[in-house]
Design a protein around this motif. Sequence first.
Motif, PDB file in Angstrom:
ATOM      1  N   TYR A   1      36.508 132.442  43.885  1.00 48.14           N
ATOM      2  CA  TYR A   1      35.518 131.326  43.505  1.00 48.14           C
ATOM      3  C   TYR A   1      35.442 131.713  41.957  1.00 48.14           C
ATOM      4  O   TYR A   1      35.410 132.755  41.291  1.00 48.14           O
ATOM      5  N   GLU A   2      35.397 130.526  41.217  1.00 44.61           N
ATOM      6  CA  GLU A   2      34.778 130.461  39.982  1.00 44.61           C
ATOM      7  C   GLU A   2      33.161 130.697  39.882  1.00 44.61           C
ATOM      8  O   GLU A   2      32.675 130.484  40.579  1.00 44.61           O
ATOM      9  N   ALA A   3      32.901 131.288  38.552  1.00 49.51           N
ATOM     10  CA  ALA A   3      31.397 131.637  38.228  1.00 49.51           C
ATOM     11  C   ALA A   3      30.812 130.226  38.468  1.00 49.51           C
ATOM     12  O   ALA A   3      31.147 129.323  37.942  1.00 49.51           O
ATOM     13  N   ASP A   4      29.350 129.987  38.740  1.00 46.69           N
ATOM     14  CA  ASP A   4      28.597 128.995  38.899  1.00 46.69           C
ATOM     15  C   ASP A   4      29.068 127.829  40.137  1.00 46.69           C
ATOM     16  O   ASP A   4      28.711 126.889  40.105  1.00 46.69           O
TER      17      ASP A   4
ATOM     18  N   ARG B   1      25.780 128.375  43.259  1.00 41.69           N
ATOM     19  CA  ARG B   1      25.968 129.074  41.852  1.00 41.69           C
ATOM     20  C   ARG B   1      26.128 130.305  41.895  1.00 41.69           C
ATOM     21  O   ARG B   1      25.250 131.339  41.534  1.00 41.69           O
ATOM     22  N   VAL B   2      27.283 130.859  42.526  1.00 45.59           N
ATOM     23  CA  VAL B   2      27.685 132.343  42.551  1.00 45.59           C
ATOM     24  C   VAL B   2      27.862 132.872  41.067  1.00 45.59           C
ATOM     25  O   VAL B   2      28.210 132.224  40.183  1.00 45.59           O
ATOM     26  N   GLY B   3      27.420 133.922  40.830  1.00 45.13           N
ATOM     27  CA  GLY B   3      27.943 134.808  39.754  1.00 45.13           C
ATOM     28  C   GLY B   3      28.745 136.237  40.104  1.00 45.13           C
ATOM     29  O   GLY B   3      29.070 136.341  41.612  1.00 45.13           O
ATOM     30  N   PRO B   4      28.935 136.956  39.193  1.00 47.01           N
ATOM     31  CA  PRO B   4      29.744 138.313  39.705  1.00 47.01           C
ATOM     32  C   PRO B   4      28.845 139.247  40.702  1.00 47.01           C
ATOM     33  O   PRO B   4      29.671 140.038  41.641  1.00 47.01           O
TER      34      PRO B   4
ATOM     35  N   HIS C   1      36.884 139.546  51.753  1.00 48.15           N
ATOM     36  CA  HIS C   1      36.330 139.854  50.478  1.00 48.15           C
ATOM     37  C   HIS C   1      36.377 138.497  49.449  1.00 48.15           C
ATOM     38  O   HIS C   1      37.251 138.021  49.329  1.00 48.15           O
ATOM     39  N   VAL C   2      35.247 138.415  49.064  1.00 53.10           N
ATOM     40  CA  VAL C   2      35.047 137.267  47.931  1.00 53.10           C
ATOM     41  C   VAL C   2      35.263 137.825  46.409  1.00 53.10           C
ATOM     42  O   VAL C   2      34.517 139.008  46.265  1.00 53.10           O
ATOM     43  N   HIS C   3      36.022 137.228  45.574  1.00 58.90           N
ATOM     44  CA  HIS C   3      36.119 137.635  44.305  1.00 58.90           C
ATOM     45  C   HIS C   3      35.633 136.331  43.179  1.00 58.90           C
ATOM     46  O   HIS C   3      35.861 135.216  43.616  1.00 58.90           O
ATOM     47  N   VAL C   4      34.366 136.744  42.532  1.00 57.04           N
ATOM     48  CA  VAL C   4      33.781 135.831  41.807  1.00 57.04           C
ATOM     49  C   VAL C   4      34.353 135.951  40.240  1.00 57.04           C
ATOM     50  O   VAL C   4      33.901 137.005  39.778  1.00 57.04           O
ATOM     51  N   LEU C   5      35.153 135.024  39.718  1.00 59.21           N
ATOM     52  CA  LEU C   5      35.724 135.018  38.260  1.00 59.21           C
ATOM     53  C   LEU C   5      34.870 134.675  37.199  1.00 59.21           C
ATOM     54  O   LEU C   5      34.190 133.400  37.435  1.00 59.21           O
TER      55      LEU C   5
ATOM     56  N   ALA D   1      41.777 127.680  36.955  1.00 60.97           N
ATOM     57  CA  ALA D   1      43.027 127.000  36.184  1.00 60.97           C
ATOM     58  C   ALA D   1      43.538 128.126  35.062  1.00 60.97           C
ATOM     59  O   ALA D   1      44.696 128.064  34.543  1.00 60.97           O
ATOM     60  N   GLU D   2      42.536 128.639  34.132  1.00 55.39           N
ATOM     61  CA  GLU D   2      42.697 129.466  32.932  1.00 55.39           C
ATOM     62  C   GLU D   2      43.461 130.648  33.654  1.00 55.39           C
ATOM     63  O   GLU D   2      44.662 131.057  32.821  1.00 55.39           O
ATOM     64  N   LEU D   3      43.068 131.389  34.630  1.00 55.12           N
ATOM     65  CA  LEU D   3      43.771 132.404  35.274  1.00 55.12           C
ATOM     66  C   LEU D   3      45.064 132.063  35.582  1.00 55.12           C
ATOM     67  O   LEU D   3      46.032 132.673  35.230  1.00 55.12           O
ATOM     68  N   HIS D   4      45.334 130.952  36.294  1.00 58.19           N
ATOM     69  CA  HIS D   4      46.612 130.832  36.691  1.00 58.19           C
ATOM     70  C   HIS D   4      47.656 130.176  35.344  1.00 58.19           C
ATOM     71  O   HIS D   4      48.810 130.805  35.449  1.00 58.19           O
ATOM     72  N   HIS D   5      46.801 129.802  34.411  1.00 55.61           N
ATOM     73  CA  HIS D   5      47.630 129.513  33.164  1.00 55.61           C
ATOM     74  C   HIS D   5      48.297 130.791  32.480  1.00 55.61           C
ATOM     75  O   HIS D   5      49.359 131.089  31.887  1.00 55.61           O
TER      76      HIS D   5
END
Length: 331
Positions: free
Chosen positions: A204-207, A265-268, A289-293, A298-302
């Motif tokens: 998941y992305e932050a926020d 509104r998830v965070g790290p 296991h949940v990863h909050v980035l 999209a940026e990570l994939h790019h």
Amino acid sequence: MVWCEQLVTWCCLALLSVSQSLTVADLTTTTDKISTTATRTTKSSASTKRSIPTDAPMLNYIFDIHNTINKHQHHRDNRWGPHFEGESQNVTAQADATVILDCKISLLQGKTVSWLRRHEDGERMILLTYGQLTYTGDSRYTVEFQYPDNWKLKIRNVNSSDEGQYECQISTHPPMTIVVNLHINAPSVQIVDALGEPLRDKYYEADSTIELLCVVRHMAMQMQYSVVQWLHGNRILNYDTSRGGISVKTDLMEVGANSTLSIARVGPTDSGNYTCVLTTMPDKPATVHVHVLNESLAELHHGTANITTENNVVLIVLFGIIFTHLLMALR
């Protein structure tokens, strides 16, 4: 004068003689007629009896039907005895449900009905009930008679250990039995994606908002006994109000439950293991296991795509250098 008196006397005697002769003849004739009539009547009566099938077909039909019914009833009383209505069957139940095994018997005729369970080794039998008495020490087993002919075995809160072969038995010689094979669907708890496939990791992305779906199957859910709990690490989220933005919605069904966890509104700090567990089955949890980035997916994939492209260029250059050296060595 004397002569005249004698003549008159002779005439009277003659007339009297003739009259008596006629009377005897008439009596004889009449007697013969009566005898003949009686004979004819007797013959007619006998003939009438013999002609009933032809002259009175309806009476003959009823008589035949009556005899047939009597013969059938007599034959049935001699031949029929206790027998099962239906055949052996397979029953599938959900764990923790109440199961009823039917045993319908006609013409029990004072015989006794018992329920037995065949041991796992297939040889030994365990007596569960005898008549309306329960012989097993397991209080979950009871026998219930449903009028007019159903001797039902009731098992409450079934589990995998109740799976096996059950026999309803009539105390005839030899005993008559009917078999019921009971199968218990093993409960399952899984956290799944949108396609229903089990999840191990989720990004998941932050926020953004975490949404996880926990699917419980083959489990009879009762709110007062079975509750779906969500945990983050060791912290129960169902009733957590300290963070805010947490929602747990559970829909109970006959075959299990669907429970959805939402965290806004998830965070790290929201990264980590998320667990779905039933209070009645704490030994069978489902975990993802949940990863909050910090950066967007999209940026990570790019960035990953750029790294992959650069790596490919380096490999091509190295391959070209190696190939050139091989050609020079061959010359």
